[in-house]
Design an enzyme around this catalytic site. Structure first.
Site, PDB file in Angstrom:
ATOM      1  N   GLY A  73       0.823  -1.221   0.000  1.00 51.65           N
ATOM      2  CA  GLY A  73       0.000   0.000   0.000  1.00 51.65           C
ATOM      3  C   GLY A  73       0.845   1.253   0.000  1.00 51.65           C
ATOM      4  O   GLY A  73       0.543   2.224  -0.704  1.00 51.65           O
ATOM      5  N   GLU A  74       1.923   1.247   0.786  1.00 50.22           N
ATOM      6  CA  GLU A  74       2.816   2.407   0.811  1.00 50.22           C
ATOM      7  C   GLU A  74       3.506   2.574  -0.545  1.00 50.22           C
ATOM      8  O   GLU A  74       3.663   3.692  -1.032  1.00 50.22           O
ATOM      9  CB  GLU A  74       3.848   2.275   1.919  1.00 50.22           C
ATOM     10  N   ALA A  75       3.898   1.482  -1.158  1.00 53.62           N
ATOM     11  CA  ALA A  75       4.537   1.563  -2.466  1.00 53.62           C
ATOM     12  C   ALA A  75       3.591   2.172  -3.500  1.00 53.62           C
ATOM     13  O   ALA A  75       3.954   3.110  -4.212  1.00 53.62           O
ATOM     14  CB  ALA A  75       4.993   0.173  -2.922  1.00 53.62           C
TER      15      ALA A  75
END
Length: 152
Positions: A73-75
């Site tokens: 998700g952060e990526a």
């Protein structure tokens, strides 16, 4: 297009520090993304979509690992921020991420979708939703990125 051809095309359009000024940045998978089996489905300023298999990303109880959800998700949220930043000749770095896990998954493929909440000249904020094969929400995330001039 083969992955090798795509990598060669991307290598010609960006520097290791970020996007080439004046060109829309294209996503390049990192080592962790590749190990997790991430695939890019769509990339634009308006929306970034990727998929990832649950298999290979489970914790010891057989469920999708929460850390894997956060990492992917952060990526995806960061990629969305860098695409926007590239329209301004800038790059982006994450400064805040938060997530709520709603349900688990044991099998299948998850879909990760980042959409902008705020696209500024200094900060961006994206909502990142992770869903299962049935379209059920597994995780809701929010990521804020700081936009910076690329290093010389």
């Amino acid at each position: 297009m083969t992955p090798e051809a795509r990598d060669a095309e991307l290598a010609a359009t960006k520097t290791p520090e970020g996007p080439t000024p004046g060109e829309l940045w294209k996503i390049t998978l990192g080592e962790l993304d590749e190990k997790m089996g991430v695939k890019i489905v769509e990339e634009s300023v308006e929306r970034v979509v990727a998929t990832m298999p649950v298999e290979g990303n489970r914790q010891s109880f057989g469920l999708l690992h929460g850390g894997a959800s956060l990492a992917v998700g952060e990526a995806v949220g960061s990629w969305a921020a860098v695409i926007h930043a590239s329209t301004l000749g800038k790059t982006a770095v994450g400064v805040d991420v938060s997530a709520t896990h709603h349900r688990s998954a044991r099998t299948g493929v998850i879909t990760i979708t980042a959409t902008p909440i705020h696209l500024g000249g200094t900060l961006t904020t994206h909502e990142v939703l992770i869903t299962n094969d049935a379209g059920q929400r597994l995780c809701s995330m929010r990521i804020t990125n700081l936009l910076l001039a690329p290093r010389a």
